[in-house]
Design an enzyme around this catalytic site. Sequence first.
Site, PDB file in Angstrom:
ATOM      1  N   ASP A   1      36.197  31.990  32.882  1.00  0.00           N
ATOM      2  CA  ASP A   1      37.703  33.324  32.791  1.00  0.00           C
ATOM      3  C   ASP A   1      37.015  33.546  31.596  1.00  0.00           C
ATOM      4  OD1 ASP A   1      39.537  32.134  33.637  1.00  0.00           O
ATOM      5  OD2 ASP A   1      40.428  30.867  33.425  1.00  0.00           O
TER       6      ASP A   1
ATOM      7  N   GLY B   1      46.065  42.571  33.675  1.00  0.00           N
ATOM      8  CA  GLY B   1      46.589  43.674  34.394  1.00  0.00           C
ATOM      9  C   GLY B   1      47.436  43.788  35.649  1.00  0.00           C
ATOM     10  N   GLY B   2      46.428  42.605  36.514  1.00  0.00           N
ATOM     11  CA  GLY B   2      46.875  42.847  38.024  1.00  0.00           C
ATOM     12  C   GLY B   2      46.080  41.572  38.470  1.00  0.00           C
ATOM     13  N   MET B   3      46.788  41.183  39.925  1.00  0.00           N
ATOM     14  CA  MET B   3      45.448  39.639  40.951  1.00  0.00           C
ATOM     15  C   MET B   3      46.135  40.082  41.897  1.00  0.00           C
ATOM     16  SD  MET B   3      43.623  36.984  40.301  1.00  0.00           S
ATOM     17  CE  MET B   3      43.262  37.136  42.074  1.00  0.00           C
ATOM     18  N   GLU B   4      45.065  40.692  42.700  1.00  0.00           N
ATOM     19  CA  GLU B   4      45.119  40.959  43.450  1.00  0.00           C
ATOM     20  C   GLU B   4      45.682  40.151  44.836  1.00  0.00           C
ATOM     21  OE1 GLU B   4      42.357  40.150  42.300  1.00  0.00           O
ATOM     22  OE2 GLU B   4      40.711  39.438  42.534  1.00  0.00           O
ATOM     23  N   ASN B   5      46.194  39.206  44.758  1.00  0.00           N
ATOM     24  CA  ASN B   5      46.819  38.177  45.601  1.00  0.00           C
ATOM     25  C   ASN B   5      47.444  39.038  46.539  1.00  0.00           C
ATOM     26  OD1 ASN B   5      46.459  36.060  43.483  1.00  0.00           O
ATOM     27  ND2 ASN B   5      48.502  36.167  42.851  1.00  0.00           N
TER      28      ASN B   5
ATOM     29  N   HIS C   1      41.160  45.893  45.791  1.00  0.00           N
ATOM     30  CA  HIS C   1      39.962  44.078  46.246  1.00  0.00           C
ATOM     31  C   HIS C   1      41.076  44.021  47.413  1.00  0.00           C
ATOM     32  CE1 HIS C   1      38.595  42.816  43.156  1.00  0.00           C
ATOM     33  NE2 HIS C   1      40.036  42.965  41.774  1.00  0.00           N
TER      34      HIS C   1
ATOM     35  N   GLN D   1      48.713  31.991  38.510  1.00  0.00           N
ATOM     36  CA  GLN D   1      47.364  32.462  38.436  1.00  0.00           C
ATOM     37  C   GLN D   1      46.595  32.097  39.053  1.00  0.00           C
ATOM     38  OE1 GLN D   1      46.646  35.695  37.888  1.00  0.00           O
ATOM     39  NE2 GLN D   1      43.899  34.557  38.300  1.00  0.00           N
TER      40      GLN D   1
ATOM     41  N   ARG E   1      49.954  40.518  27.901  1.00  0.00           N
ATOM     42  CA  ARG E   1      48.330  40.608  28.885  1.00  0.00           C
ATOM     43  C   ARG E   1      46.978  40.672  27.807  1.00  0.00           C
ATOM     44  NH1 ARG E   1      47.684  46.687  31.110  1.00  0.00           N
ATOM     45  NH2 ARG E   1      45.391  46.235  32.446  1.00  0.00           N
TER      46      ARG E   1
ATOM     47  N   GLN F   1      42.808  32.509  39.764  1.00  0.00           N
ATOM     48  CA  GLN F   1      41.426  32.786  40.071  1.00  0.00           C
ATOM     49  C   GLN F   1      41.330  32.475  37.778  1.00  0.00           C
ATOM     50  OE1 GLN F   1      40.661  37.098  39.785  1.00  0.00           O
ATOM     51  NE2 GLN F   1      38.220  37.053  40.106  1.00  0.00           N
TER      52      GLN F   1
ATOM     53  N   GLU G   1      34.251  42.585  41.370  1.00  0.00           N
ATOM     54  CA  GLU G   1      34.921  43.568  40.431  1.00  0.00           C
ATOM     55  C   GLU G   1      34.116  45.006  40.195  1.00  0.00           C
ATOM     56  OE1 GLU G   1      37.751  43.444  39.436  1.00  0.00           O
ATOM     57  OE2 GLU G   1      38.044  41.353  39.874  1.00  0.00           O
TER      58      GLU G   1
ATOM     59  N   TYR H   1      32.664  44.924  35.622  1.00  0.00           N
ATOM     60  CA  TYR H   1      34.065  46.212  36.304  1.00  0.00           C
ATOM     61  C   TYR H   1      32.990  47.964  35.910  1.00  0.00           C
ATOM     62  CZ  TYR H   1      37.864  43.071  36.130  1.00  0.00           C
ATOM     63  OH  TYR H   1      38.752  41.659  36.407  1.00  0.00           O
TER      64      TYR H   1
ATOM     65  N   HIS I   1      43.493  49.702  41.908  1.00  0.00           N
ATOM     66  CA  HIS I   1      42.325  48.209  41.739  1.00  0.00           C
ATOM     67  C   HIS I   1      43.183  47.399  42.451  1.00  0.00           C
ATOM     68  CE1 HIS I   1      39.086  46.063  39.288  1.00  0.00           C
ATOM     69  NE2 HIS I   1      39.911  45.487  39.811  1.00  0.00           N
ATOM     70  N   GLU I   2      43.844  47.051  42.130  1.00  0.00           N
ATOM     71  CA  GLU I   2      44.946  45.890  42.704  1.00  0.00           C
ATOM     72  C   GLU I   2      44.616  46.074  44.730  1.00  0.00           C
ATOM     73  OE1 GLU I   2      43.800  42.799  40.629  1.00  0.00           O
ATOM     74  OE2 GLU I   2      43.814  44.394  39.261  1.00  0.00           O
TER      75      GLU I   2
END
Length: 634
Positions: free
Chosen positions: A400, A295-299, A326, A166, A582, A168, A345, A408, A322-323
């Site tokens: 962070d 929740g998710g990471m937009e990799n 992104h 992770q 999470r 970010q 965001e 958001y 959402h992801e």
Amino acid sequence: MRTIVLPIVLTAAFFAACSDKVAEPDPYDPAHDYFTFANVDQFATEKIALDLTVDFDSEQLIGSATLTLQRLDASETQVILDTRDLNVSAAHVVLADETLLPVEFRFGESDAIKGTPLLLELPGTAQSATSFVLRIEYTTSPGSTALQWLPPNLTAGGKHPLMFSQSQAIHARSWVPLQDTPSVRVTYEATIRTPPELLAVMSANNDPLTPRGGEYYFEMPQPIPSYLMAIAVGNIFFAPLGEDTGVYAEPELLDASVFEFADTQEMLEQAEEIFGPYEWGRYDLLVLPPSFPYGGMENPRLSFITPSLLAGDRSLVSVVAHELAHSWSGNLVTNATWRDQWLNEGTTSYLEARLMEVIYGKDRVDEERVLSYRELMLDLETVPLDMQALAPRLETGDPDDFQGTMHYSKGDLLFTYLENAFGRAAFDRFLKMYFDEFSFETINSERFLDYLDQHLLQAEGSTVGRAQIEQWLYQAGVPDDAPVPQSSTLNAAAAMAKAWAEGEIGVAEIPIASWSPQATRHFVNSLPKELASDRLAELDEGLGFSGTRNAEIGRTWFIQVAERRYTPAYEQLEQFLNRYGRGRLIYPVYVALAQNGNDLELAREIFDKARSAYHPVTDVRIARSLDAANSQSD
Ligand SMILES: [Zn+2]
């Protein structure tokens, strides 16, 4: 406190006047990234090639990073990169004929948040070359803040270990030495070696048909910011969701994931309709174990997703919308520094709502917006005023911690406000133009404001002008004319909560089976503050909140359980805190326990037992908040 500040200011002004000195200009520069050591004005990385072995025994990545750098400053001979807890054994300049020139290097002074700068003195011809290649041999440390190494018992299958990253906000530096700032975009390639039975995936060109074998090669040909570099290795398998979409997961979670995320292909197609072409090739999901911190990471090409979305009813897939969104806001057009995070965001939250509306209808979006708005209003009561601006002054602290609902929900409200003022057609035209204009670039709040002013505010003409937008960007709270989300179905659920609390209806008459999970959450949030324990018991027995498998309903309920000290549900509350890692789900429950006046010790005990399964990002955040609660109660 204000009364103390005033005399100090007067004194400083007095001395300035006496000595005839002009006061120092404010050195704060909103365009500067305060969270990197890298000398990005002197050098810019263009490409990174990784060659890494994934060693589960030592919990380390072992290998090298080869950076291709462009010189921006003719006289600079020292390259400074970001690192955190990396062990560097050698550094070389790699010449065109593969000759290696040794590079002298040393670490600078460490910072608790930013890590440790790596200073490299360029040798010989590299001192003047406009472009050169730098190779760094290194290992990560088991405490890498980006990487979580899960033993088999913390995976769904229980037989194989699993690791994931992770990056970010500023954790890429804990697994790759690099210029760790969103203002620099790089392409990358990687050779990754793993135990032969495991599969590696990255935020790159994953081929669903890749055979297992323990050596994998990846390319990410589009330039991305460092926080989007991502890797995961485990007993992972692929299942298609559509022509260009699919899902990776442990086999135990694969069928449930295929069901839950079945609408992903349609989401992708709808997103292209509204926002313009999807620039990244495939779009796949990776469902990780419960300890995934977000929740998710937009990799890019491969969003990392929490398994807490697997509710069995597709009620929590707004995270996937959402992801995916992104892919435009964030991955294509990227915030220049973490201070501009609302551009990633807020824009994405708005796009997410638009996607959800097309696929699931406006009622669903209204429900989600009302719930988010409530969280925003609660945050406005606790977030310091100077951090309530969308584009605050931000030069210290941990990025962070700078991730509340502010970017958001407040960002989404601003975009909704603009849509209302200019009409959807005009606003969509603007959005498409904006994504096209700044694609594969970074942008800060001021540049966004100028572009918005020129291409929407002035171009379309309305009562909304630059001054109103500046209020959103630089002032606390939300402006008086901000839209307030409404949902008739949630209003009905709130009315039902009141009617039940006042004894007008019994539990059996609450039509919860016909409600969306969002309405159920709103019902729980709408219960009056004073409710006797036996009434909560009646509700819990009748509606089964403590036993829910819907992670968001559980979150909402257990926050209430902790705030109200409803101790009969504490055992299930603890199970909830062990089931998920999470941050969004568990962090507010810990905070509610720690702050209810009685259970700080209990919160610490539960945390001490559960924390080994949490990702470092989650662990640090909860530890900090419990420490803060501790010092308040001392
Ligand atoms: Zn996001």
